[in-house]
Design a protein around this motif. Structure first.
Motif, PDB file in Angstrom:
ATOM      1  N   SER A 130       0.386  -1.107   0.051  1.00 29.04           N
ATOM      2  CA  SER A 130       0.572  -0.178  -0.350  1.00 29.04           C
ATOM      3  C   SER A 130       1.069   1.129   0.106  1.00 29.04           C
ATOM      4  N   TYR A 131      -0.122   2.262  -0.447  1.00 25.32           N
ATOM      5  CA  TYR A 131       0.694   3.783  -0.837  1.00 25.32           C
ATOM      6  C   TYR A 131      -0.133   4.373   0.249  1.00 25.32           C
ATOM      7  N   LEU A 132       1.593   5.534   1.011  1.00 20.01           N
ATOM      8  CA  LEU A 132       0.837   6.369   1.805  1.00 20.01           C
ATOM      9  C   LEU A 132       1.277   8.094   1.067  1.00 20.01           C
ATOM     10  N   VAL A 133       0.008   8.468   0.275  1.00 17.73           N
ATOM     11  CA  VAL A 133       0.637   9.794   0.014  1.00 17.73           C
ATOM     12  C   VAL A 133       0.638  11.154   0.876  1.00 17.73           C
ATOM     13  N   ILE A 134       1.192  12.143   1.645  1.00 11.88           N
ATOM     14  CA  ILE A 134       0.773  13.355   2.636  1.00 11.88           C
ATOM     15  C   ILE A 134       1.878  14.356   2.130  1.00 11.88           C
ATOM     16  N   SER A 135       0.736  15.258   1.915  1.00 15.99           N
ATOM     17  CA  SER A 135       1.128  16.476   1.877  1.00 15.99           C
ATOM     18  C   SER A 135       0.801  17.838   3.567  1.00 15.99           C
ATOM     19  N   HIS A 136       2.104  18.561   3.621  1.00 16.45           N
ATOM     20  CA  HIS A 136       1.762  19.177   4.999  1.00 16.45           C
ATOM     21  C   HIS A 136       2.421  20.412   5.632  1.00 16.45           C
ATOM     22  N   SER A 137       1.848  21.424   5.741  1.00 13.49           N
ATOM     23  CA  SER A 137       2.584  22.698   5.327  1.00 13.49           C
ATOM     24  C   SER A 137       3.526  23.022   6.773  1.00 13.49           C
ATOM     25  N   THR A 138       4.419  23.696   6.784  1.00 11.88           N
ATOM     26  CA  THR A 138       5.348  23.802   7.121  1.00 11.88           C
ATOM     27  C   THR A 138       5.435  25.150   7.308  1.00 11.88           C
ATOM     28  N   TYR A 139       6.620  25.783   8.939  1.00 18.09           N
ATOM     29  CA  TYR A 139       6.927  26.275   9.544  1.00 18.09           C
ATOM     30  C   TYR A 139       8.371  26.809   8.964  1.00 18.09           C
ATOM     31  N   GLU A 140       9.110  25.896   7.887  1.00 12.88           N
ATOM     32  CA  GLU A 140      10.579  25.455   7.818  1.00 12.88           C
ATOM     33  C   GLU A 140      10.089  26.263   6.802  1.00 12.88           C
ATOM     34  N   ASP A 141      11.236  27.958   6.782  1.00 10.51           N
ATOM     35  CA  ASP A 141      12.422  28.250   5.011  1.00 10.51           C
ATOM     36  C   ASP A 141      11.029  28.696   4.706  1.00 10.51           C
ATOM     37  N   GLN A 142      10.025  29.831   5.191  1.00 10.67           N
ATOM     38  CA  GLN A 142       9.102  30.330   5.567  1.00 10.67           C
ATOM     39  C   GLN A 142       9.274  31.799   5.699  1.00 10.67           C
ATOM     40  N   PRO A 143       9.067  32.808   4.961  1.00  8.00           N
ATOM     41  CA  PRO A 143       8.382  34.393   5.945  1.00  8.00           C
ATOM     42  C   PRO A 143       7.581  34.603   6.868  1.00  8.00           C
ATOM     43  N   GLN A 144       7.643  35.933   7.565  1.00  8.71           N
ATOM     44  CA  GLN A 144       6.567  35.537   8.476  1.00  8.71           C
ATOM     45  C   GLN A 144       5.657  35.498   8.499  1.00  8.71           C
ATOM     46  N   GLU A 145       5.612  36.945   7.260  1.00  7.32           N
ATOM     47  CA  GLU A 145       3.920  37.120   6.816  1.00  7.32           C
ATOM     48  C   GLU A 145       3.628  35.655   6.663  1.00  7.32           C
ATOM     49  N   MET A 146       3.954  34.942   5.975  1.00  9.71           N
ATOM     50  CA  MET A 146       3.254  33.462   6.147  1.00  9.71           C
ATOM     51  C   MET A 146       2.992  32.579   7.309  1.00  9.71           C
ATOM     52  N   LEU A 147       3.874  32.706   8.499  1.00 12.47           N
ATOM     53  CA  LEU A 147       3.679  32.168   9.607  1.00 12.47           C
ATOM     54  C   LEU A 147       2.738  33.084  10.651  1.00 12.47           C
ATOM     55  N   ASP A 148       2.236  34.450   9.777  1.00 14.16           N
ATOM     56  CA  ASP A 148       1.271  34.891  10.922  1.00 14.16           C
ATOM     57  C   ASP A 148       0.079  35.064   9.924  1.00 14.16           C
ATOM     58  N   ALA A 149      -0.018  34.453   8.718  1.00 10.93           N
ATOM     59  CA  ALA A 149      -1.235  34.571   7.680  1.00 10.93           C
ATOM     60  C   ALA A 149      -1.839  33.015   8.318  1.00 10.93           C
ATOM     61  N   GLN A 150      -0.854  31.700   8.490  1.00  7.82           N
ATOM     62  CA  GLN A 150      -1.147  30.597   9.166  1.00  7.82           C
ATOM     63  C   GLN A 150      -1.845  30.682  10.790  1.00  7.82           C
ATOM     64  N   LYS A 151      -1.707  31.432  11.623  1.00  7.11           N
ATOM     65  CA  LYS A 151      -2.642  32.600  12.255  1.00  7.11           C
ATOM     66  C   LYS A 151      -3.622  32.119  12.624  1.00  7.11           C
ATOM     67  N   LEU A 152      -4.276  32.977  11.299  1.00  2.00           N
ATOM     68  CA  LEU A 152      -5.613  33.535  10.591  1.00  2.00           C
ATOM     69  C   LEU A 152      -6.459  32.073  11.129  1.00  2.00           C
ATOM     70  N   SER A 153      -6.323  30.825  10.421  1.00  7.03           N
ATOM     71  CA  SER A 153      -6.308  29.888  10.702  1.00  7.03           C
ATOM     72  C   SER A 153      -7.151  29.045  11.764  1.00  7.03           C
ATOM     73  N   ALA A 154      -7.406  29.763  13.215  1.00 11.23           N
ATOM     74  CA  ALA A 154      -7.097  29.430  14.195  1.00 11.23           C
ATOM     75  C   ALA A 154      -8.964  30.124  14.238  1.00 11.23           C
ATOM     76  N   ARG A 155      -9.053  30.317  13.286  1.00  9.29           N
ATOM     77  CA  ARG A 155     -10.454  31.477  13.292  1.00  9.29           C
ATOM     78  C   ARG A 155     -11.622  30.543  12.739  1.00  9.29           C
ATOM     79  N   THR A 156     -10.854  29.313  11.872  1.00  8.08           N
ATOM     80  CA  THR A 156     -11.900  28.016  11.506  1.00  8.08           C
ATOM     81  C   THR A 156     -11.759  27.640  12.796  1.00  8.08           C
ATOM     82  N   ALA A 157     -13.122  26.173  12.237  1.00 12.00           N
ATOM     83  CA  ALA A 157     -13.239  24.807  13.454  1.00 12.00           C
ATOM     84  C   ALA A 157     -12.286  24.762  13.563  1.00 12.00           C
ATOM     85  N   THR A 158     -11.370  24.433  12.622  1.00  8.29           N
ATOM     86  CA  THR A 158      -9.864  23.477  12.498  1.00  8.29           C
ATOM     87  C   THR A 158      -8.456  24.434  12.325  1.00  8.29           C
TER      88      THR A 158
END
Ligand code: SAM
Length: 269
Positions: A185-213
């Protein structure tokens, strides 16, 4: 799309939903004002984000096409989202019309729309479930009669495990999924990371806290660990555009800007 009586009853319109925000970014119609407001706010902070989501879909398409060419003819797509162009069944069935796909999502809008577009496709089914309950997902997938767990399955977790916080023990749920499927069997994963990211990207990810997930960003090492002792297909866990691009044009000058890793692993036989 606005609220109508045709909507599934559990739709929460007081908060944006990750599936509907994602649908908006991909140009879909299954989103509400509250989702669009959050999407616009995130987009203003990170103009790259729509590209990131498209790069995620492109990675998933390439991985599914590759697995279908390798002979996989049954898929479990967990966190499948609201159907959009280039769905897993379209990619897989274009190569093997017999391919079967069980879609799984927690979001009632994603589930309702998936059911309506797949009504006439007997080789697909849709299950509403939480990735944090993998045993239930396996049991429901068995009930559809579309997946034979004694044979290799392609388990797809594209852009979903980052919705599982560390407190909910993502390692455990991955172990349950890995154990439930047959060797080969195979497993396919894609997953967000903080590695190599500019600060504005990390700040935008924090907005996801407003969704249920809310999103939990993880390192390449943590994403790689989700594959357990499975063999990683070349080129391993990499920034998404670098995973077997169809053409050199697919590889951006700065593949890290997409902010997510992708990889495919195979259960040893
Ligand atoms: N897999 C699709 C793709 O790669 O294009 C969609 C990814 S979208 C970013 C994430 C999806 O995961 C959404 O549809 C959301 O509803 C779903 N999701 C979030 N948390 C989940 C959970 N705990 N269980 C199942 N699905 C979940």
């Amino acid at each position: 799309m606005e609220q109508s009586r045709a909507l599934p009853t559990e739709v929460d319109l007081s908060r944006p939903s990750a599936a509907r925000v994602y649908d908006y970014f991909l140009g879909g119609a299954h989103n509400f004002e509250i989702d669009r407001q959050l999407a616009e706010q995130i987009a203003a902070m990170t103009p790259n984000l729509a590209d990131t989501m498209r790069a995620g879909r492109a990675f998933l398409r390439r991985a599914v096409a590759e697995l279908t060419r390798l002979g996989v003819d049954q898929f479990l797509d967990i966190g499948s989202g609201i159907p959009t162009v280039g769905n897993v069944h379209e990619v897989a069935q274009a190569i093997n019309p017999e391919a079967r796909i069980v879609y799984v999502d927690i979001d009632p809008v994603a589930v309702a729309h998936s059911r309506s577009i797949l009504e006439d496709n007997p080789r697909t089914a849709v299950v509403q479930a939480d990735v944090r309950d993998p045993a239930y997902i396996i049991a429901e997938a068995k009930k559809t009669g579309l997946v034979d767990f004694s044979r290799p399955v392609g388990v797809l977790l594209a852009g979903v495990v980052h919705f599982v916080p560390d407190d909910d023990d993502p390692e455990r749920l991955m172990a349950v999924l890995r154990d439930a499927v047959a060797p080969g069997s195979y497993l396919v994963i894609s997953h967000s990371t903080y590695e190599d990211q500019p600060q504005e990207m990390l700040d935008a990810q924090k907005l996801s806290a407003r969704t249920a997930t809310e999103i939990t960003l993880r390192s390449k090492a943590a994403v790689t660990a989700f594959f357990g002792d499975w063999e990683l297909l070349e080129p391993g866990v990499v920034h998404m555009p670098l995973w077997r691009p169809d053409s050199p044009d697919d590889v951006d000058d700065n593949p890290a800007r997409f902010g997510a890793f992708g990889g495919v692993g195979r259960k040893p036989t």
